[in-house]
Design a protein around this motif. Structure first.
Motif, PDB file in Angstrom:
ATOM      1  N   ALA A  12      28.119  70.218  21.089  1.00  0.00           N
ATOM      2  CA  ALA A  12      26.890  71.010  21.216  1.00  0.00           C
ATOM      3  C   ALA A  12      26.654  71.400  22.668  1.00  0.00           C
ATOM      4  O   ALA A  12      26.937  70.628  23.587  1.00  0.00           O
ATOM      5  CB  ALA A  12      25.693  70.221  20.701  1.00  0.00           C
ATOM      6  N   GLU A  13      26.126  72.610  22.836  1.00  0.00           N
ATOM      7  CA  GLU A  13      25.657  73.076  24.141  1.00  0.00           C
ATOM      8  C   GLU A  13      24.139  72.937  24.139  1.00  0.00           C
ATOM      9  O   GLU A  13      23.479  73.319  23.177  1.00  0.00           O
ATOM     10  CB  GLU A  13      26.025  74.540  24.360  1.00  0.00           C
ATOM     11  CG  GLU A  13      27.514  74.802  24.368  1.00  0.00           C
ATOM     12  CD  GLU A  13      27.834  76.277  24.540  1.00  0.00           C
ATOM     13  OE1 GLU A  13      27.098  76.985  25.268  1.00  0.00           O
ATOM     14  OE2 GLU A  13      28.823  76.724  23.944  1.00  0.00           O
ATOM     15  N   ILE A  14      23.593  72.391  25.218  1.00  0.00           N
ATOM     16  CA  ILE A  14      22.147  72.191  25.322  1.00  0.00           C
ATOM     17  C   ILE A  14      21.659  72.828  26.615  1.00  0.00           C
ATOM     18  O   ILE A  14      22.298  72.701  27.659  1.00  0.00           O
ATOM     19  CB  ILE A  14      21.781  70.693  25.327  1.00  0.00           C
ATOM     20  CG1 ILE A  14      22.279  70.020  24.057  1.00  0.00           C
ATOM     21  CG2 ILE A  14      20.286  70.508  25.497  1.00  0.00           C
ATOM     22  CD1 ILE A  14      22.078  68.522  24.046  1.00  0.00           C
ATOM     23  N   ALA A  33      19.647  73.663  21.288  1.00  0.00           N
ATOM     24  CA  ALA A  33      21.009  73.151  21.174  1.00  0.00           C
ATOM     25  C   ALA A  33      21.773  74.058  20.227  1.00  0.00           C
ATOM     26  O   ALA A  33      21.266  74.426  19.161  1.00  0.00           O
ATOM     27  CB  ALA A  33      20.998  71.719  20.648  1.00  0.00           C
ATOM     28  N   TYR A  44      15.744  72.896  18.219  1.00  0.00           N
ATOM     29  CA  TYR A  44      15.000  73.398  19.380  1.00  0.00           C
ATOM     30  C   TYR A  44      13.636  72.719  19.448  1.00  0.00           C
ATOM     31  O   TYR A  44      13.116  72.229  18.449  1.00  0.00           O
ATOM     32  CB  TYR A  44      14.838  74.918  19.324  1.00  0.00           C
ATOM     33  CG  TYR A  44      14.036  75.399  18.146  1.00  0.00           C
ATOM     34  CD1 TYR A  44      12.655  75.563  18.228  1.00  0.00           C
ATOM     35  CD2 TYR A  44      14.659  75.681  16.931  1.00  0.00           C
ATOM     36  CE1 TYR A  44      11.922  75.994  17.140  1.00  0.00           C
ATOM     37  CE2 TYR A  44      13.938  76.114  15.844  1.00  0.00           C
ATOM     38  CZ  TYR A  44      12.567  76.274  15.953  1.00  0.00           C
ATOM     39  OH  TYR A  44      11.835  76.697  14.875  1.00  0.00           O
ATOM     40  N   LYS A  58      16.819  65.516  21.573  1.00  0.00           N
ATOM     41  CA  LYS A  58      17.947  64.625  21.289  1.00  0.00           C
ATOM     42  C   LYS A  58      17.761  63.912  19.950  1.00  0.00           C
ATOM     43  O   LYS A  58      18.717  63.747  19.190  1.00  0.00           O
ATOM     44  CB  LYS A  58      18.108  63.613  22.419  1.00  0.00           C
ATOM     45  CG  LYS A  58      19.348  62.773  22.276  1.00  0.00           C
ATOM     46  CD  LYS A  58      19.497  61.805  23.415  1.00  0.00           C
ATOM     47  CE  LYS A  58      20.684  60.915  23.148  1.00  0.00           C
ATOM     48  NZ  LYS A  58      20.561  59.619  23.758  1.00  0.00           N
ATOM     49  N   LEU A  61      18.846  65.927  17.102  1.00  0.00           N
ATOM     50  CA  LEU A  61      20.297  66.094  17.020  1.00  0.00           C
ATOM     51  C   LEU A  61      21.011  64.887  16.417  1.00  0.00           C
ATOM     52  O   LEU A  61      22.174  64.977  16.039  1.00  0.00           O
ATOM     53  CB  LEU A  61      20.868  66.378  18.414  1.00  0.00           C
ATOM     54  CG  LEU A  61      20.374  67.662  19.071  1.00  0.00           C
ATOM     55  CD1 LEU A  61      20.869  67.740  20.511  1.00  0.00           C
ATOM     56  CD2 LEU A  61      20.810  68.873  18.280  1.00  0.00           C
ATOM     57  N   TYR A  69      28.558  66.652  24.318  1.00  0.00           N
ATOM     58  CA  TYR A  69      27.448  67.493  24.749  1.00  0.00           C
ATOM     59  C   TYR A  69      27.853  68.238  26.023  1.00  0.00           C
ATOM     60  O   TYR A  69      28.377  67.626  26.950  1.00  0.00           O
ATOM     61  CB  TYR A  69      26.208  66.651  25.070  1.00  0.00           C
ATOM     62  CG  TYR A  69      25.640  65.922  23.895  1.00  0.00           C
ATOM     63  CD1 TYR A  69      24.676  66.513  23.087  1.00  0.00           C
ATOM     64  CD2 TYR A  69      26.039  64.625  23.591  1.00  0.00           C
ATOM     65  CE1 TYR A  69      24.134  65.839  22.000  1.00  0.00           C
ATOM     66  CE2 TYR A  69      25.502  63.936  22.519  1.00  0.00           C
ATOM     67  CZ  TYR A  69      24.557  64.556  21.731  1.00  0.00           C
ATOM     68  OH  TYR A  69      24.022  63.883  20.672  1.00  0.00           O
ATOM     69  N   THR A  71      26.242  70.540  29.099  1.00  0.00           N
ATOM     70  CA  THR A  71      24.962  70.881  29.722  1.00  0.00           C
ATOM     71  C   THR A  71      25.168  71.321  31.165  1.00  0.00           C
ATOM     72  O   THR A  71      26.260  71.179  31.718  1.00  0.00           O
ATOM     73  CB  THR A  71      23.996  69.681  29.745  1.00  0.00           C
ATOM     74  OG1 THR A  71      24.458  68.733  30.713  1.00  0.00           O
ATOM     75  CG2 THR A  71      23.854  69.029  28.388  1.00  0.00           C
ATOM     76  N   TYR A  77      19.562  65.206  31.357  1.00  0.00           N
ATOM     77  CA  TYR A  77      20.776  65.104  30.543  1.00  0.00           C
ATOM     78  C   TYR A  77      21.593  63.887  30.963  1.00  0.00           C
ATOM     79  O   TYR A  77      22.055  63.127  30.121  1.00  0.00           O
ATOM     80  CB  TYR A  77      21.620  66.372  30.666  1.00  0.00           C
ATOM     81  CG  TYR A  77      20.884  67.628  30.281  1.00  0.00           C
ATOM     82  CD1 TYR A  77      20.204  67.733  29.071  1.00  0.00           C
ATOM     83  CD2 TYR A  77      20.867  68.727  31.122  1.00  0.00           C
ATOM     84  CE1 TYR A  77      19.533  68.890  28.718  1.00  0.00           C
ATOM     85  CE2 TYR A  77      20.202  69.892  30.774  1.00  0.00           C
ATOM     86  CZ  TYR A  77      19.534  69.963  29.575  1.00  0.00           C
ATOM     87  OH  TYR A  77      18.873  71.113  29.230  1.00  0.00           O
ATOM     88  N   THR A  93      29.281  76.009  28.857  1.00  0.00           N
ATOM     89  CA  THR A  93      27.896  76.381  28.556  1.00  0.00           C
ATOM     90  C   THR A  93      27.695  77.896  28.664  1.00  0.00           C
ATOM     91  O   THR A  93      26.567  78.367  28.699  1.00  0.00           O
ATOM     92  CB  THR A  93      26.903  75.660  29.494  1.00  0.00           C
ATOM     93  OG1 THR A  93      27.220  75.974  30.841  1.00  0.00           O
ATOM     94  CG2 THR A  93      26.917  74.167  29.270  1.00  0.00           C
TER      95      THR A  93
END
Length: 105
Positions: A12-14, A33, A44, A58, A61, A69, A71, A77, A93
């Motif tokens: 996942a990209e956050i 995310a 979100y 978090k 998720l 992850y 970020t 983070y 990202t």
């Protein structure tokens, strides 16, 4: 019949994005995310740029069993993601940063 939905997202990209309501001193941050593979939004939240808001995201998720992850280098983070599961940098990202730019337009 027992039907169970299994949520899966390996990576996942956050990111968080600065915004404001009414005046610039009334800052709000949409946090989101994305599934790294499909580019789909998986969770979100909205709030301030505080650790507690990131921890709320978090927790949303958790059902996805994310193993990686991606970020930027904002401190929340690093404080709340396991080092072995967390990669900081722009290389992974780019999709989420592009979405932020598109949302601003």
């Amino acid at each position: 019949m027992d039907v169970r939905l299994e949520l899966v997202c390996d990576e996942a990209e956050i990111n968080e994005q600065w915004s404001f309501v009414g005046k610039k001193s009334n800052q709000r941050w949409p946090w989101h995310a994305f599934d790294h593979a499909s580019n789909a939004v998986i969770a979100y939240v909205f709030g301030k740029r505080k650790d507690t808001v990131f921890k709320e995201l978090k927790s949303l998720l958790t059902p996805f069993n994310i193993s990686r992850y991606y970020t930027d280098d904002w401190g929340a983070y690093e404080r709340h993601l396991e080092t072995k599961e967390h990669e900081i940098g722009k290389r992974n990202t780019q999709k989420i940063e592009r979405k932020n730019l598109n949302l601003r337009s």
